[in-house]
Scaffold this active site. Structure first.
Site, short mmCIF file in Angstrom:
data_model
loop_
_atom_site.label_atom_id
_atom_site.label_comp_id
_atom_site.label_asym_id
_atom_site.label_seq_id
_atom_site.Cartn_x
_atom_site.Cartn_y
_atom_site.Cartn_z
N LYS A 14 0.85 -1.36 0.16
CA LYS A 14 0.04 0.05 0.16
C LYS A 14 0.84 1.35 -0.04
CE LYS A 14 -2.18 -1.12 3.81
NZ LYS A 14 -2.07 -0.70 5.01
N ARG A 89 -10.47 0.98 8.03
CA ARG A 89 -10.20 -0.23 8.34
C ARG A 89 -11.24 -1.14 8.78
NH1 ARG A 89 -4.30 0.70 8.49
NH2 ARG A 89 -3.29 -1.20 9.38
N ARG A 128 11.42 -4.69 6.37
CA ARG A 128 10.77 -3.70 5.84
C ARG A 128 11.89 -2.33 6.46
NH1 ARG A 128 4.73 -1.88 5.13
NH2 ARG A 128 4.74 -1.79 7.48
N ARG A 163 10.27 0.32 11.75
CA ARG A 163 9.08 0.65 12.55
C ARG A 163 8.95 -0.32 13.67
NH1 ARG A 163 4.01 0.83 8.60
NH2 ARG A 163 3.23 -0.14 10.51
N ARG A 174 -1.47 -8.16 13.31
CA ARG A 174 -1.99 -7.17 12.29
C ARG A 174 -2.71 -8.08 11.18
NH1 ARG A 174 3.16 -4.10 11.44
NH2 ARG A 174 2.19 -2.99 9.53
P1 AMP Z 1 0.10 0.99 8.93
O1 AMP Z 1 0.89 1.79 8.80
O2 AMP Z 1 -1.44 1.12 7.85
O3 AMP Z 1 0.27 -0.38 8.83
O4 AMP Z 1 -0.69 0.91 10.48
C1 AMP Z 1 -0.01 0.59 11.67
C2 AMP Z 1 -0.84 0.60 12.82
O5 AMP Z 1 -1.72 1.89 12.97
C3 AMP Z 1 -1.81 -0.50 12.65
O6 AMP Z 1 -1.46 -1.63 12.95
C4 AMP Z 1 -3.09 -0.10 13.86
O7 AMP Z 1 -2.48 0.18 15.01
C5 AMP Z 1 -3.03 1.91 13.46
N1 AMP Z 1 -3.87 2.30 12.46
C6 AMP Z 1 -3.46 2.78 11.13
N2 AMP Z 1 -4.46 2.91 10.57
C7 AMP Z 1 -5.55 2.77 11.35
C8 AMP Z 1 -7.15 2.77 11.41
N3 AMP Z 1 -7.92 3.27 10.12
N4 AMP Z 1 -7.90 2.42 12.30
C9 AMP Z 1 -7.13 1.93 13.45
N5 AMP Z 1 -6.02 1.81 13.51
C10 AMP Z 1 -4.99 2.22 12.51
#
Ligand code: AMP
Length: 220
Positions: A14, A89, A128, A163, A174
């Site tokens: 993404k 999400r 990553r 990260r 996740r």
């Molecule tokens: P990502 O960078 O998209 O992989 O998001 C990293 C973490 O941020 C996720 O594992 C969630 O803890 C939180 N997160 C990101 N986007 C959302 C969302 N739309 N709703 C809830 N938690 C989110």
């Protein structure tokens, strides 16, 4: 230009595809993960809560996300479309998002579902590396995605970081959260006839497929 929502399991690409699209079409890339990572650095209760939730791989509460998203979409750079990476999400967020769009007089656009094999996604997560300066993504395990110089961004010379939540334990949580909470969005958007499926293996091929979809929409 129509806005684009990406739906995908963790590490399906993404972030990488959003970055490419953002450069090609000059529309902003809005990652809720990035918005949250920024908010988590603030030394207050909310910042601490966000940090804890993210480190566990759990979803952060809808109220916080919706507040951050609405604020971001009000900015003028979002007037000609944008890319949403990591939002909505779950179904509740998708419904609330439509209310925000109505309020801001914006349309839903299209949804791209990136599909990837679970093992490859795990490999992408554990290796990553991100550039905090320009948002580029690399991988220290996958040969073709390694930076030219170890730890340094090819694009801007920034120092690459890992990260906190990019490890195999958090990956499982996740991934399972994705299947349970985000999975139902596929049917939700399919029923609205705005969902496009794209297999996400090779970066260039995936980008080409996405561009073909957008081209088809622009010519309609
Ligand atoms: P990502 O960078 O998209 O992989 O998001 C990293 C973490 O941020 C996720 O594992 C969630 O803890 C939180 N997160 C990101 N986007 C959302 C969302 N739309 N709703 C809830 N938690 C989110």
């Amino acid at each position: 230009m129509e806005s684009i929502i990406f739906i995908a399991p963790p590490a399906a690409g993404k972030g990488t595809q959003s970055k490419l699209l953002c450069d090609a079409y000059h529309i902003p890339h809005i990652s809720t993960g990035d918005l949250l990572r920024d908010a988590s650095k603030t030394e207050n209760e909310r910042g601490k809560f966000i940090k804890e939730q993210m480190e566990q791989g759990a979803l952060v509460s809808d109220d916080i996300i919706l507040e951050l998203i609405e604020e971001r979409l009000k900015e003028t750079d979002c007037d000609n479309g944008y890319i949403l990476d990591g939002f909505p999400r779950n179904i509740e967020q998708a419904i609330a998002y439509e209310k925000i769009l109505e309020k801001l007089n914006k349309t839903l656009g299209i949804v791209i579902l990136l599909e990837v094999d679970k093992e490859l996604a795990c490999k992408r997560i554990t290796g990553r590396l991100n550039c905090p300066k320009c948002g580029s993504v690399y991988n220290e395990i996958i040969e073709e995605s390694k930076p030219k110089e170890t730890g340094i961004c090819d694009r801007c010379g920034g120092e690459l970081i890992k990260r906190n939540d990019d490890n195999s334990d958090t990956f499982s949580t996740r991934y399972d959260t994705y299947l349970e909470k985000t999975g139902p969005l596929v049917e939700y958007y399919q029923n609205k006839n705005i969902l496009f499926r794209v297999e996400s293996n090779d970066i260039e091929e995936t980008f080409q497929k996405i561009q073909n979809i957008l081209q088809g929409r622009i010519e309609l």
